[in-house]
Design a protein around this motif. Sequence first.
Motif: not given
Length: 547
Positions: A293-297, A337-344, A346-357
């Motif tokens: 996902l592009g984060h540290p192990a 959240h996985g890759k949801v919101g990464s292009s924007l 917003l991968q850290h945002s819980c609200t964006a994750n729920a809204g985009l899904r």
Amino acid sequence: MTPTQSTSGPSQPTTPPAWPERVAALIPQTETHPFQVIARTYSLSLFLSLGPSLIPLVAKKSSKNALKRVLAREFGLTGFAFSITLAVGGGSVLRDLWRRLDDTLDLEAADTRATGTLKRWSACISSPYKTFLSHVLSSTAGLLLLQAGRRKRQSRSSRPSTSQTLDLTLLFVVRALDAAVQSFVARNSGSSRRDSDAALSLNRPRTAAERKRVRMRSQIDSLFFWACCARIMWCFFYEPQRLPKSYVKWINTLARVDPRLLEALRAIRSQKWSYRTGSPTHQNLLTTYAQELGHPASWGDPTLLPAYGGAHADKIWKSLGVTTRPGVGGLPCQVVHGKVGSSLGLQHSCTANAGLRGSKALVEAIAIYLPVQFLPILLSRPSSLLDPGRVLEALVGALRSATFLSAFVASYWYSVCFTRTLFLAKLFPSISHDFWDGPLGGVLAGSLLCGSSIWIENGRRRGEMALYVLPRAVRSLLPNSWVRTNSLYAVMGERIAFVLSLSALLTAANHHPHILRGLSRWGIRFVVNGPDVVFWRRQDPPKQESA
């Protein structure tokens, strides 16, 4: 005087009727005749069994031998079509013979001792019970035939010993229980009418009793759907083997959860993956996932992540480079959240994750529900598409159903984040995230809340959706020894449930059709009473006008 033609002359030769007319003349024309019931049952059951069997063969371009095996199985005496026809049509034949016997006994001029006893015994049994007993006998024979065929085919394969008729049995059990509930609602609502759901307007009920009946039914349907969804979603995360494989695949398509995250959740439940004690055997389960996902192990290493919230967690997050999780511990939401919101970003945002899904589920659901709304109109009343009001009603119905499914997905994800990140974990920082990420934490919260989205759906569809999920929920509650083995108690219990449920449904279709609804009302009523026209209807020749 005008000469008249003699009536005693030679008769004109008549043309014998063609063979189709002779065959049609032998076939009864009443919709409820046993022959008509048998014809409709076999046609419908063959369509339901042969279609799903042929589609994979056509898609994979299988060999002719595979096609021959499928056709031999479905058209054979132990196939689904013949077995169900024996169960349904056989009961209709027995009931017709019983009716003829009663008529014969009534015409007896002088009763013998035997006929008198038989007449009194038959008179003590009401017509619905006669129908029920007739179908008990035929359903038993049909089920034994069906199970014999499937048991024979199962013995040729290497699959584990599992009941091949359990899902069908649960379907009949649920529909029969629903008919009993609808009968209870009709009696306790004070409604004297015996209308079906299709005859009652859910928007403008005609009487106070009907309003009460609709309200009671809606509450019961919503409660069952909510409870079933909670159980099904919990099993999806922790015990997917209790659900049908196709159903697990469909849920995973909507949820879009990485398999490694599911495995980690199950490992937390079994205490093989822990924030408090580490995970020697599963330590690297989520480290590679975090890197993908592009984060540290380290963001997926349970030995480095904080097990509790508070100031101590903030120090650990600072060392790991996490700035979006103050006051709580556990796995960072960017990994959940996985890759949801990464292009924007917003991968850290819980609200964006729920809204985009939820938004993605809405688009996909609209593509599903639009054909569901418009196909029946095209098949039955295509001219109504010229009515703007009817088109708007169908569009609103599709949007409403799609919104329900979208809310189902979004509410689940937001409930998880609300529990483990946004509120509850912050409110109780001394509770370990082994609990918040465990079976009684975020997963349970999401499972309990997502089913409440059923209130968005149309009232009539709530009932059908509740009946759709209920067999799956009941299946998940059965002991594994019942589902995975063919013990004597499991086999006998399933047979009794199948026979009693199917017999009750067929009896209701014949005598109390108002307690059936949805697909059960359409399917069983079609089999028992037929559509607007019957099979092999003989057309009477037009009457000739006299000269």
